[in-house]
Design a protein around this motif. Structure first.
Motif, short mmCIF file in Angstrom:
data_model
loop_
_atom_site.label_atom_id
_atom_site.label_comp_id
_atom_site.label_asym_id
_atom_site.label_seq_id
_atom_site.Cartn_x
_atom_site.Cartn_y
_atom_site.Cartn_z
N ASP A 47 8.79 9.07 -4.65
CA ASP A 47 7.59 8.64 -5.36
C ASP A 47 6.67 7.99 -4.34
O ASP A 47 7.01 6.97 -3.74
CB ASP A 47 7.94 7.65 -6.48
CG ASP A 47 6.70 7.13 -7.19
OD1 ASP A 47 5.96 7.95 -7.75
OD2 ASP A 47 6.47 5.90 -7.16
N LYS A 48 5.51 8.62 -4.13
CA LYS A 48 4.53 8.14 -3.16
C LYS A 48 5.16 7.94 -1.78
O LYS A 48 4.93 6.92 -1.11
CB LYS A 48 3.88 6.85 -3.65
CG LYS A 48 3.04 7.06 -4.92
CD LYS A 48 2.20 5.87 -5.27
CE LYS A 48 1.30 6.20 -6.47
NZ LYS A 48 0.45 5.05 -6.86
N GLU A 114 -0.02 -5.63 -18.30
CA GLU A 114 0.49 -4.89 -17.14
C GLU A 114 1.59 -5.69 -16.44
O GLU A 114 2.62 -5.14 -16.05
CB GLU A 114 -0.65 -4.61 -16.16
CG GLU A 114 -0.21 -3.83 -14.93
CD GLU A 114 -1.35 -3.56 -13.97
OE1 GLU A 114 -1.11 -2.93 -12.93
OE2 GLU A 114 -2.48 -4.00 -14.24
N LEU A 118 5.51 -4.49 -16.05
CA LEU A 118 6.16 -4.40 -14.75
C LEU A 118 7.42 -5.28 -14.70
O LEU A 118 8.42 -4.90 -14.09
CB LEU A 118 5.19 -4.80 -13.64
CG LEU A 118 4.04 -3.81 -13.40
CD1 LEU A 118 3.08 -4.36 -12.35
CD2 LEU A 118 4.57 -2.45 -12.96
N ALA A 150 6.46 3.49 -8.57
CA ALA A 150 5.16 2.81 -8.69
C ALA A 150 4.41 3.23 -9.94
O ALA A 150 4.60 4.33 -10.46
CB ALA A 150 4.32 3.12 -7.46
N ASP A 151 3.56 2.32 -10.41
CA ASP A 151 2.60 2.61 -11.49
C ASP A 151 3.26 2.98 -12.82
O ASP A 151 2.65 3.66 -13.65
CB ASP A 151 1.65 3.74 -11.08
CG ASP A 151 0.88 3.41 -9.80
OD1 ASP A 151 0.59 2.22 -9.60
OD2 ASP A 151 0.60 4.33 -9.02
#
Length: 262
Positions: A47-48, A114, A118, A150-151
């Motif tokens: 991921d990324k 958010e 997380l 992420a995200d």
């Protein structure tokens, strides 16, 4: 003095307040969120540019196939959702109207939500590691597992993090992959004892899974009916209640054994 009205005229007069109400509602924001199929991510991949699962302190295996966690994409908590949005969603299978509180139960600003999501994800990752190592009868002190995604917020990837760890460490237990080389998707929270919990938005997640190439979808058993409501062609639904049942079903699928269905 009482005035007698003809029936058509009486109905017309009675309808005026209702029409006025609908007219007002058409322009007033409603306490709903509109959701659609979101992204998916292979927990066995990157991921990324970073591996989603990194394991140190014990040998790992090269895996084939994919284990895709799924998401929904929802309008922001501050977005205005009107009657038109609701009506439009009624006629589409790739949209769902959900009470805003069910998607954003903590309330607060977008930044606060958010942050909370997380935190939920971080907690879910820690529990997923504990559940996987407990299943494998390994002590956390001798195995170091790091999860990176992420995200993405919330706890609904818990089951797939655990399955990914198991696949990287022991596969199906007979030298093969837990996925059997397939693209397996799904959703579900996880408890440290391996219990799988419901998550919501399942009918949208099945669409995201099929769109991204999955042929198998692991769904919390309590949400089977929701998953069946918009089940895409070519996607097999397998109900799960625990991490053990998920692993057993994937093994049986690969070996031609009996596999539960919704």
């Amino acid at each position: 003095m009482a005035i007698r009205l003809s029936r058509p005229r009486a109905l017309a007069l009675c309808a005026l307040p209702v029409l006025a109400l609908f007219g007002t509602a058409a322009f007033a924001p409603l306490p709903f969120t509109v959701a659609q199929p979101g992204s998916t991510a292979d927990v066995l991949g990157d991921d990324k540019g970073k591996p989603v699962i990194t394991i140190k302190g014990t040998p790992t295996r090269t895996t084939e196939g994919e284990l895709r966690m799924t998401t929904i994409l929802a309008t922001a908590p501050t977005a205005d959702v009107g009657v038109g949005d609701v009506v439009d969603s009624w006629f589409r299978t790739d949209r769902a109207v959900m009470p805003r509180d069910s998607v954003y139960p903590t309330g607060g600003s977008e930044k606060e939500i958010e942050r909370h999501n997380l935190q939920d994800m971080e907690k879910s990752q820690n529990v997923a590691v504990d559940a996987a190592l407990e299943y494998l009868d390994k002590k956390p002190g001798s195995v170091d597992v790091t999860l990176h995604l992420a995200d993405v917020g919330g706890p609904s990837a818990g089951l797939f993090f655990s399955l990914g760890i198991i696949d990287k460490l022991v596969g199906n237990g007979s030298g093969g992959d837990l996925t059997g080389g397939r693209t397996v998707a799904g959703t579900g929270t996880i408890e440290a004892d391996g219990t799988v919990g419901a998550v919501g938005g399942v009918s949208l997640k099945t669409q995201a899974a099929r769109r991204d190439g999955a042929t198998v979808f692991l769904v919390p058993k309590a949400e089977c009916k929701q998953a069946e409501a918009e089940q895409p062609d070519g996607l097999r639904l397998i109900p799960v209640t625990t991490l053990t049942s998920a692993v057993s079903s994937l093994r049986a699928l690969d070996q031609g054994g009996k596999v539960p269905s919704c």
